[in-house]
Design an enzyme around this catalytic site. Structure first.
Site, PDB file in Angstrom:
ATOM      1  N   CYS A 149       0.562 -17.143   6.167  1.00  0.00           N
ATOM      2  CA  CYS A 149       1.970 -16.905   5.854  1.00  0.00           C
ATOM      3  C   CYS A 149       2.825 -17.910   6.626  1.00  0.00           C
ATOM      4  O   CYS A 149       2.634 -18.116   7.832  1.00  0.00           O
ATOM      5  CB  CYS A 149       2.361 -15.477   6.236  1.00  0.00           C
ATOM      6  SG  CYS A 149       4.141 -15.166   6.102  1.00  0.00           S
ATOM      7  N   GLY A 186      -8.532   9.199 -12.911  1.00  0.00           N
ATOM      8  CA  GLY A 186      -8.633   8.066 -13.824  1.00  0.00           C
ATOM      9  C   GLY A 186      -8.325   8.405 -15.263  1.00  0.00           C
ATOM     10  O   GLY A 186      -8.151   7.514 -16.096  1.00  0.00           O
TER      11      GLY A 186
END
Lengths: 227, 285, 256
Positions: free
Chosen positions: B240, B31
């Protein structure tokens, strides 16, 4: 309660050629609880100066001013502030307040500073304002726009809100009508009765005669002025 | 000019070593934004110069590369970068997530779960999550080093106060291993949960900003939120239109100028695989 | 009684020029101290050195921390000092824009310090922000508005709310009423007085306005050319100034 021991006061005017003005030379006096002492003397004799020295408002060059055991002359600012909050009250001739603060809050403030609950502080303020004949419709308004006499009475109400053990009164009855003058004198008598030590300046001779136990002529402390 | 005119994967070996050092440091401090000496690449900033440099530094001749842009293998950006590495590295390419060893991505994480041994390389436009409220780089670095992250929540607070909920839908800030606050690049927040506990290595490259950061496999990544407004990975509430998938992230496609539209998987590989297996949506031809 | 803040020999030089020299004083809990002097007298330099915004060349600024008692804030670690700056200390800037995030709503501005110390419940943060807006006399309906839509006086009051929301013990104020018109100043002074009294705050107020210190400060320090020339009870310094410079300063004020 108030013990003044051999104090002196001079003003040095640095911006006027360093002129030194001696105002008081070795003044001593003491006031017991329940006693009211009047300062007298001609204008310019130093009555107000002495009063301001006792309050710590003017600096004292030498000597001691003990109020309830605290020496104003050597005390730290915070000690003087605590003393003024709890012990030593001062009714000056002029009301000095933050603009826009309501009259009721102005009078209650000394009690609020002592962390008195708001309701109790306000009750005391209402009582004093009513006794001093300030019309109730003025209480929510700031006293900055009031007449001179009204301001003076608000100032007195504020000064008597807390039961100070020691009090300084600078012309408390000046510019008051007979009725209000009577209220103020009663307030002073009540303060004496509860044991307050009071030093006052009164041009009003009848008032002085009524509330004061002794008179001290300040001129006796004034140094002879060099010609 | 022949392809042999290029060093393997375009960058010279010293540059790749420099980038690998930055990647290793990034993996060691998950990070944390590691500065690196970003090179000029033969493409404009904003087209993935950071991701391309990271990919170039990790590619080996044995790798198989997949490149996606918003989930699609067939858009300009994906096609160009894929052919760039075909030419300069000669590596094999694929559109199949499962077959790829290195996947460079712009703004998506593939639907198919990644596995150990794969590397996911993100293209990052703005690596600094705190920049929105604190423009001074000197100050944001100090905030990272001292873990002063209150400001990040101010951004989310503003979202809720303005929209009634956290409206940040992409580049949703995360905290890595309870230490660094990180911008996950502009992936939809739908993908945020996939950042955490992922078996693959995740590398982030910002070319213009000259920063690389990384998530080693199985790193814990938490999306920032409030107790009374918890993080939610949202998506369009439709199946979808082509493959009927209900659990994938969808793109809205406008089909005509009369308000016609359809929702389709943004991950083209995922959609194709499902259609090949016989799944059909309501808009399928 | 332990002083809340104890400043010893604080000195800051700008090359050959003295910013502030050898300043020492103790500030006790609940005390409000004013620092006055003309522009360039070093009062802002002193304030910034005390608040940790400037590194002094010499001296100590010892603060009575909640956890560990008196500690020199000059030599403490930066994270520790910055933590103080978010919790027990507050700094009110002359220009509200320096102390506010102009792109963030009023509620976000007030809530920032809460979130900085770990508040993570939106509803509670917002409730506290609204409560504080009320205490500085900003209508609750403005909680989602940005400070750019506020008047100068409102911005300054918002800055005060933002600073006081975490219940600091020491507030540094740099000309808090500067640049405001007179009626707005009065309202702000009244508000500050009330907050100082009710929260038991200690404060250090830098100003060139003697009326402001008379109303707000218990104690006063007068600075000239980087040095403290006189210090004491506010009304004593103003009514019976001892130093020539203070006498000049006091006599230069226009009487209304």
């Amino acid at each position: 309660m108030i013990e003044i021991d051999n104090i002196t006061k001079t003003f040095t005017l640095h911006n006027q050629g360093g002129a030194v003005i001696e105002v008081l030379g070795s003044a001593s006096l003491s006031v017991a609880p329940g006693e009211c002492v009047a300062l007298t003397g001609a204008s310019g004799a130093g009555k107000s100066t002495l009063m301001r020295m006792i309050y710590g408002n003017y600096k004292t060059q030498s000597g001691a001013i003990r109020i309830g055991g605290t020496d104003i002359v050597t005390a730290e600012p915070r000690e003087i502030i605590r003393l003024r909050r709890e012990v030593l009250g001062y009714v000056s001739q002029f009301l000095r307040v933050v603009p826009r603060v309501p009259t009721l809050d102005v009078v209650a403030e000394p009690l609020r500073l002592l962390l008195t609950p708001q309701s109790e502080a306000e009750a005391r303020a209402r009582d004093l304002l009513a006794r001093l004949n300030i019309p109730e419709q003025l209480w929510p308004l700031s006293p900055t726009t009031f007449s001179g006499g009204e301001q003076q009475r608000v100032n007195i109400a504020r000064g008597f809100a807390h039961a100070y053990p020691a009090m300084l009164l600078d012309e408390p009855t000046a510019s008051l009508d007979a009725a209000n003058r009577e209220v103020v004198l009663t307030l002073i008598e009540e303060a004496k009765a509860r044991g307050a030590a009071i030093i006052g300046i009164f041009h009003d001779e009848a008032a002085r005669a009524r509330v004061c136990d002794r008179e001290i002529d300040v001129s006796q402390f004034t140094p002879a002025r060099a010609a | 000019m022949t392809d042999q005119a290029y060093n393997f994967a375009y960058l010279d070996e010293q540059t790749k070593r420099m980038i690998r050092r930055a990647i290793l440091k990034g993996l060691a401090i998950p990070g944390y934004q590691v500065p690196f000496a970003s090179r000029e690449m033969p493409m404009p900033y904003g087209w993935g110069t950071g991701g391309v440099q990271v990919s170039a530094a990790v590619l080996t001749p044995e790798d198989r590369l997949k490149v996606i842009d918003q989930g699609a293998d067939d858009t300009t950006n994906a096609v160009s970068i894929r052919s760039f590495f075909q030419r300069t590295a000669g590596v094999e390419t694929t559109t199949k997530t499962a077959e790829a060893s290195v996947i460079q991505t712009r703004h998506r994480i593939p639907e198919e779960p990644l596995r150990e041994g794969q590397i996911l390389v993100y293209q990052v436009p703005i690596p600094e999550p705190l920049r929105f409220l604190e423009p001074r780089e000197s100050e944001t670095r100090k905030m990272h080093s001292l873990e002063e992250y209150g400001l990040m929540h101010v951004k989310l607070y503003e979202d809720i106060s303005r929209h009634g909920h956290i409206a940040t839908a992409y580049a949703y800030p995360v905290k890595v291993e309870a230490r660094y606050v990180m911008d996950p690049s502009p992936i939809p927040k739908f993908d945020n949960p996939k950042l955490s506990d992922n078996p693959a290595i995740q590398l982030f490259g910002a070319g213009r900003e000259q920063r690389i950061y990384a998530l080693p496999p199985w790193t814990q990544v938490a999306s920032l939120d409030f107790e009374d407004h918890p993080f939610e990975a949202s998506k369009a509430d439709h199946p979808c239109g082509l493959c009927g998938a209900t659990e994938s992230y969808l793109d809205e496609v406008i089909t005509d100028d009369a308000g016609g539209r359809m929702f389709v998987c943004s991950d083209t590989d995922h959609c194709d695989t499902r259609q090949a297996a016989g799944h059909r949506g309501k808009d399928a031809a | 009684m332990t002083p809340l803040l104890s400043v010893e020999g604080l000195t800051k030089r700008y090359g050959a020029h003295l910013g502030c020299g050898d300043v020492s004083f103790d500030l006790y809990p609940g005390e409000v101290m004013g620092i006055v002097g003309e522009s360039g007298s070093g009062k802002s330099t002193l304030l910034n050195c005390m608040a940790g915004h400037l590194a002094p060349d010499a001296g100590r600024v010892v603060f009575d921390t909640r956890a560990d008692g008196p500690k020199d804030t000059i030599t403490m670690s930066e994270p520790e000092r910055r933590m103080l700056g978010r919790t027990d200390w507050a700094f009110v800037h002359q220009h509200a824009r320096d102390g506010l995030r102009m792109g963030v709503s009023a509620g976000g501005n007030v809530g920032e310090r809460l979130m900085a110390v770990g508040a993570r419940h939106y509803g509670e943060i917002r409730d506290q922000a609204i409560d504080w807006l009320g205490r500085v006399e900003i209508d609750a309906t403005r909680v989602d508005d940005r400070p750019t839509t506020f008047s100068g006086g409102m911005q300054q009051r918002l800055q005060i709310a933002r600073n006081l929301v975490t219940g600091p013990r020491l507030v540094f104020m740099d000309e808090p009423t500067g640049g405001l018109d007179v009626s707005v100043q009065a309202r702000l002074l009244d508000l500050l007085r009330g907050l100082v009294r009710d929260m038991g705050l200690s404060a250090i107020i830098v100003t060139h306005d003697l009326a402001v210190v008379r109303l707000l400060a218990d104690r006063l320090m007068v600075m000239k050319s980087g040095r403290v020339v006189e210090a004491g009870l506010t009304d004593q310094v103003l009514d019976d100034p001892q130093h020539g410079y203070t006498q000049l300063l006091v006599s230069s004020v226009l009487q209304v």
